[in-house]
Scaffold this motif. Structure first.
Motif, PDB file in Angstrom:
ATOM      1  N   ARG A   1       0.478  -1.139   0.044  1.00  0.00           N
ATOM      2  CA  ARG A   1      -0.147   0.179  -0.006  1.00  0.00           C
ATOM      3  C   ARG A   1       0.822   1.158   0.235  1.00  0.00           C
ATOM      4  NH1 ARG A   1      -3.168   2.481   4.258  1.00  0.00           N
ATOM      5  NH2 ARG A   1      -4.676   3.851   3.253  1.00  0.00           N
TER       6      ARG A   1
ATOM      7  N   ARG B  50       0.494   4.809  -2.718  1.00  0.00           N
ATOM      8  CA  ARG B  50       0.682   5.400  -2.338  1.00  0.00           C
ATOM      9  C   ARG B  50       1.972   6.393  -3.134  1.00  0.00           C
ATOM     10  NH1 ARG B  50      -1.901   5.838   3.386  1.00  0.00           N
ATOM     11  NH2 ARG B  50      -3.041   7.450   2.123  1.00  0.00           N
TER      12      ARG B  50
ATOM     13  N   LEU C 130      -1.814  13.266  -1.508  1.00  0.00           N
ATOM     14  CA  LEU C 130      -1.385  12.252  -0.841  1.00  0.00           C
ATOM     15  C   LEU C 130      -1.224  13.296   0.473  1.00  0.00           C
ATOM     16  CD1 LEU C 130      -0.646   9.257   0.101  1.00  0.00           C
ATOM     17  CD2 LEU C 130       1.220  10.215  -0.454  1.00  0.00           C
TER      18      LEU C 130
ATOM     19  N   GLU D 207      -5.136  14.106   1.939  1.00  0.00           N
ATOM     20  CA  GLU D 207      -5.450  12.824   1.959  1.00  0.00           C
ATOM     21  C   GLU D 207      -5.210  12.124   3.494  1.00  0.00           C
ATOM     22  OE1 GLU D 207      -5.239   8.415   0.041  1.00  0.00           O
ATOM     23  OE2 GLU D 207      -5.147   9.502  -1.121  1.00  0.00           O
TER      24      GLU D 207
END
Length: 269
Positions: A134, A138, A193, A196
């Motif tokens: 993950r 990302r 990112l 987020e």
């Protein structure tokens, strides 16, 4: 260090502030007081730490990462006091940290590097493969995950550094000049990112690039000579300047105005 064999406590916790400093002073080396009497409180969100070179930003980030200990005042992270003594291993499991320069084994692949850092952060062994995958996805390195670190460009190495900082899903994420070496497209993706991540964590981004703060951060902390000059929204920073101040944008003019005012005799910090 022995990796954890049982799951780290991930139950949601509520803090008044993820980061709270009161009268905080931190030395860079034996003598220089690089952070001087700082009062600061930061919660969930993406916070831009702005300031000129030598302002004390890196020293503050290192103190928040528990690398440096306070010389005076108090510092709390996630409700835990950070002092001159004490074992902060449990706290460090909740922190992600990207320094300006970081070491790695050049023969490691990207995946092996991020796996190794996850192990050091005591991510439960069973969770590491998924956490690593993950993290590399990302930062846009999924197609390079099995390439050796020594084959990567400078920007890719920086992105691998960001991946290791987020692999443990930190509650406090500390990034020191994360956009160095990134091309314009990569900087745009990183800004997305950061926004987020800031929805669920306290993200602190140290930079001297005003445009990165404007695009990614909901809160700005302006730092100069080891002291707090300003804390507020990007809009409030922009409103602090005028056409008479240097800069190519309202934010840059506000930045210039506040730094100029803080340097004047009697100027407010």
């Amino acid at each position: 260090m022995t990796p954890a064999t049982s799951a780290v406590d991930t139950a949601p916790k509520t803090y008044a502030w993820e980061v709270r400093a009161t009268g905080l002073s931190v030395r860079a080396g034996r003598r220089k007081l690089a952070v001087d009497g700082l009062d600061l409180a930061l919660g969930t969100g993406t916070h831009g730490l702005l300031g000129p070179n030598g302002a004390g930003k890196t020293t503050l980030i290192r103190a928040l990462a528990t690398v440096l200990r306070p010389a005076a005042g108090s510092l709390e992270l996630l409700g835990t006091p950070v002092g001159a003594m004490g074992d902060h291993r449990a706290l460090r499991r909740r922190i992600g940290y990207l320094p300006q320069e970081f070491g790695y084994y050049k023969r490691f692949t990207v995946r092996e590097f991020v796996e190794y850092m996850a192990w050091l952060k005591e991510v439960p062994k069973a969770d590491i493969p998924a956490a690593v995958q993950r993290a590399v996805e990302r930062v846009g390195l999924a197609d390079r995950a099995d390439h050796r670190m020594k084959t990567l460009s400078g920007g890719m190495v920086r992105r691998a550094g960001i991946a290791q900082a987020i692999v443990n899903d930190p509650t406090v994420l500390l990034l020191d000049e994360p956009t160095v070496g990134l091309d314009p497209a990569q900087r745009l993706r990183l800004r997305e990112l950061l926004q987020e991540l800031g929805r669920e964590a306290c993200v602190i981004v140290s930079t001297h690039l005003v445009e990165d703060v404007a695009a990614a951060c909901s809160d700005v902390v302006l730092f100069a000579d080891g002291r707090l000059v300003f804390q507020g929204t990007p809009e409030a920073l922009a409103a602090a300047g005028g056409p008479e101040h240097p800069g190519d944008s309202p934010l840059e003019r506000g930045y210039s105005a506040l730094l100029s005012n803080s340097a004047q005799p009697g100027g407010t910090w």
